[in-house]
Design a protein around this motif. Sequence first.
Motif, PDB file in Angstrom:
ATOM      1  N   SER A  73       0.806  -1.225   0.000  1.00 30.60           N
ATOM      2  CA  SER A  73       0.000   0.000   0.000  1.00 30.60           C
ATOM      3  C   SER A  73       0.838   1.273   0.000  1.00 30.60           C
ATOM      4  O   SER A  73       0.362   2.320  -0.422  1.00 30.60           O
ATOM      5  CB  SER A  73      -0.962   0.008   1.187  1.00 30.60           C
ATOM      6  OG  SER A  73      -0.265   0.141   2.399  1.00 30.60           O
ATOM      7  N   CYS A  74       2.083   1.216   0.437  1.00 33.54           N
ATOM      8  CA  CYS A  74       2.915   2.421   0.467  1.00 33.54           C
ATOM      9  C   CYS A  74       3.546   2.716  -0.888  1.00 33.54           C
ATOM     10  O   CYS A  74       4.055   3.814  -1.106  1.00 33.54           O
ATOM     11  CB  CYS A  74       3.989   2.299   1.541  1.00 33.54           C
ATOM     12  SG  CYS A  74       5.342   1.166   1.130  1.00 33.54           S
ATOM     13  N   PHE A  75       3.501   1.779  -1.807  1.00 37.88           N
ATOM     14  CA  PHE A  75       4.223   1.874  -3.074  1.00 37.88           C
ATOM     15  C   PHE A  75       4.016   3.207  -3.789  1.00 37.88           C
ATOM     16  O   PHE A  75       4.960   3.827  -4.271  1.00 37.88           O
ATOM     17  CB  PHE A  75       3.819   0.705  -3.996  1.00 37.88           C
ATOM     18  CG  PHE A  75       4.516   0.716  -5.318  1.00 37.88           C
ATOM     19  CD1 PHE A  75       5.808   0.245  -5.428  1.00 37.88           C
ATOM     20  CD2 PHE A  75       3.875   1.200  -6.453  1.00 37.88           C
ATOM     21  CE1 PHE A  75       6.464   0.256  -6.649  1.00 37.88           C
ATOM     22  CE2 PHE A  75       4.516   1.215  -7.678  1.00 37.88           C
ATOM     23  CZ  PHE A  75       5.812   0.742  -7.771  1.00 37.88           C
ATOM     24  N   GLY A  76       2.809   3.699  -3.872  1.00 37.66           N
ATOM     25  CA  GLY A  76       2.499   4.922  -4.612  1.00 37.66           C
ATOM     26  C   GLY A  76       2.996   6.199  -3.967  1.00 37.66           C
ATOM     27  O   GLY A  76       2.925   7.271  -4.571  1.00 37.66           O
ATOM     28  N   MET A  77       3.522   6.112  -2.750  1.00 35.01           N
ATOM     29  CA  MET A  77       4.003   7.308  -2.061  1.00 35.01           C
ATOM     30  C   MET A  77       5.477   7.597  -2.328  1.00 35.01           C
ATOM     31  O   MET A  77       6.030   8.548  -1.792  1.00 35.01           O
ATOM     32  CB  MET A  77       3.760   7.175  -0.562  1.00 35.01           C
ATOM     33  CG  MET A  77       2.287   7.185  -0.195  1.00 35.01           C
ATOM     34  SD  MET A  77       2.052   7.069   1.578  1.00 35.01           S
ATOM     35  CE  MET A  77       1.590   5.345   1.711  1.00 35.01           C
ATOM     36  N   ALA A  78       6.112   6.803  -3.165  1.00 26.92           N
ATOM     37  CA  ALA A  78       7.542   6.976  -3.440  1.00 26.92           C
ATOM     38  C   ALA A  78       7.779   8.201  -4.320  1.00 26.92           C
ATOM     39  O   ALA A  78       6.894   8.681  -5.020  1.00 26.92           O
ATOM     40  CB  ALA A  78       8.091   5.734  -4.126  1.00 26.92           C
ATOM     41  N   GLY A  79       9.013   8.679  -4.275  1.00 26.55           N
ATOM     42  CA  GLY A  79       9.423   9.763  -5.159  1.00 26.55           C
ATOM     43  C   GLY A  79       8.616  11.034  -4.978  1.00 26.55           C
ATOM     44  O   GLY A  79       8.280  11.705  -5.944  1.00 26.55           O
ATOM     45  N   GLY A  80       8.305  11.356  -3.749  1.00 28.74           N
ATOM     46  CA  GLY A  80       7.529  12.557  -3.480  1.00 28.74           C
ATOM     47  C   GLY A  80       6.063  12.391  -3.817  1.00 28.74           C
ATOM     48  O   GLY A  80       5.388  13.341  -4.193  1.00 28.74           O
ATOM     49  N   THR A  81       5.557  11.195  -3.720  1.00 25.84           N
ATOM     50  CA  THR A  81       4.172  10.784  -3.971  1.00 25.84           C
ATOM     51  C   THR A  81       3.948  10.621  -5.472  1.00 25.84           C
ATOM     52  O   THR A  81       3.953  11.595  -6.222  1.00 25.84           O
ATOM     53  CB  THR A  81       3.130  11.754  -3.372  1.00 25.84           C
ATOM     54  OG1 THR A  81       3.403  11.926  -1.989  1.00 25.84           O
ATOM     55  CG2 THR A  81       1.725  11.205  -3.530  1.00 25.84           C
TER      56      THR A  81
END
Length: 176
Positions: A57-65
């Motif tokens: 679930s955290c995957f999409g928050m990478a690279g500044g969202t």
Amino acid sequence: MGKYDDLSNELKEALVVKAKNCGYSTETLYGNCIQSTLNGIYRAFPDFGVTSEMLKSCFGMAGGTGCTLDGTCGALNGAAMIISLAKGRPIDDLDGDYDECHAIIRDITEKFRQKYGGILCKEVLNHNLGGVFDWKTEEGDRKYMESFGTHHCAATVSFCTELVARMIVNGELEMK
């Protein structure tokens, strides 16, 4: 295990090194700063509460969202998630006092800001690489790689993972 602060200093240090190395290697091999930070804790402290669902679930928050580079660095967000896991407000106690969670995250954020000159993904990239390179474009990806961006992002993951891992082994963060 649960009570990590009762371990010997050697075992504590081994767990911290395992967490930060796992975070670093996950970022180096697969990318995704927030997922890499959480994975370091997941692998070194399997009973701490990080789940495979959280990792997904955290995957999409990478690279500044969403890899926009505009939001908070994912590695720092990963550290905040770990702290919140131990100190955050549960949904069945919305009236409770959980100010300590925010205070700890503000402290970690300030350490991060001092080290990287900001907390946004693009601020960290500029600090580490001397520019902001959007790895979603061919030119940006080339410049990111030429600037050893993967290593620098992995080192940032390692820094955040180490901060929270040390809090775990010192008994500052415990699962209830």
